[in-house]
Design a protein around this motif. Structure first.
Motif, PDB file in Angstrom:
ATOM      1  N   ASP A 138       0.856  -1.177   0.000  1.00  0.00           N
ATOM      2  CA  ASP A 138       0.000   0.000   0.000  1.00  0.00           C
ATOM      3  C   ASP A 138       0.900   1.239   0.000  1.00  0.00           C
ATOM      4  N   PRO A 139       0.770   2.112  -1.007  1.00  0.00           N
ATOM      5  CA  PRO A 139       1.665   3.273  -1.084  1.00  0.00           C
ATOM      6  C   PRO A 139       1.429   4.285   0.031  1.00  0.00           C
ATOM      7  N   LYS A 140       0.232   4.365   0.565  1.00  0.00           N
ATOM      8  CA  LYS A 140      -0.077   5.344   1.592  1.00  0.00           C
ATOM      9  C   LYS A 140       0.471   4.933   2.955  1.00  0.00           C
ATOM     10  N   ARG A 144       2.250  -4.224   3.621  1.00  0.00           N
ATOM     11  CA  ARG A 144       2.220  -5.205   2.536  1.00  0.00           C
ATOM     12  C   ARG A 144       0.956  -6.038   2.678  1.00  0.00           C
ATOM     13  N   TYR A 145       0.384  -6.415   1.521  1.00  0.00           N
ATOM     14  CA  TYR A 145      -0.828  -7.225   1.550  1.00  0.00           C
ATOM     15  C   TYR A 145      -0.804  -8.221   0.397  1.00  0.00           C
ATOM     16  N   CYS A 146      -1.621  -9.278   0.535  1.00  0.00           N
ATOM     17  CA  CYS A 146      -1.578 -10.384  -0.424  1.00  0.00           C
ATOM     18  C   CYS A 146      -2.749 -10.392  -1.406  1.00  0.00           C
ATOM     19  N   VAL A 150      -7.645  -8.196   1.924  1.00  0.00           N
ATOM     20  CA  VAL A 150      -6.751  -7.647   2.941  1.00  0.00           C
ATOM     21  C   VAL A 150      -6.558  -6.153   2.697  1.00  0.00           C
ATOM     22  N   TYR A 151      -6.513  -5.737   1.426  1.00  0.00           N
ATOM     23  CA  TYR A 151      -6.377  -4.314   1.115  1.00  0.00           C
ATOM     24  C   TYR A 151      -7.587  -3.537   1.636  1.00  0.00           C
TER      25      TYR A 151
END
Length: 176
Positions: A138-140, A144-146, A150-151
């Motif tokens: 996630d740039p913000k 890290r996410y899969c 999850v995002y």
């Protein structure tokens, strides 16, 4: 299998076997002068044993050399104050030889130490929420996410929770 005819007898059968025999076929790909190599490869155990024998023989040679000849009483740095000066000299020379051997041969091979060269593989990245291998960041928030589920969870997290996840990973950053 040989065809069965009225004239099938032992001689016809043997002639057919001779005709189909694989060992009698000429094989031009084989070199008639080829011989197996005389040198055989050594196992790791044999290499380590030879290195240890070599090191032990070097130490024995050093212990029996003139470099460790006892000094007469009253001479040298210790003089007559220390009666075990010759023993100390021998121990010191043995330690110097061992240190030089280790420096010349590199680190000794041991199976109890954990020292190893750095890995050439890239560092594996894992999802901060699930622990699964993560493809995305996630740039913000920097988490890290899969996957997209999850995002969606990451989007609902507050700044304090994001900081706790980053702290758990060891990537402490101050978010604005």
């Amino acid at each position: 299998m040989a065809p069965i005819t009225t004239q099938s007898d032992e001689s016809n059968h043997m002639a057919l076997l001779d005709k189909l025999d694989m060992n009698k076929i000429h094989k031009p790909f084989r070199n008639p002068n080829w011989k197996p190599p005389q040198r055989r490869n050594k196992t790791v155990k044999q290499i380590i044993a030879e290195a240890q024998r070599k090191e032990a023989s070097m130490l024995n040679t050093q212990n029996n050399s003139g470099a460790t000849t006892p000094q007469p009483a009253g001479s040298g740095a210790h003089g007559s104050l220390n009666p075990n000066a010759t023993q100390e000299n021998q121990d010191l020379s043995r330690l110097v030889v061992e240190k030089n051997l280790r420096a010349a041969n590199g680190p000794a091979v041991t199976y109890t130490g954990i020292a190893a060269a750095p890995s050439l593989k890239p560092k594996q990245r894992y999802c901060d929420i699930t622990g699964l291998p993560a493809k995305y960041t996630d740039p913000k928030t920097g988490l890290r996410y899969c996957n997209k589920e999850v995002y969606a969870i990451i989007k609902t997290l507050g700044t304090g929770q994001v900081q706790e996840y980053l702290a758990a990973r060891g990537a402490n950053t101050v978010l604005k």
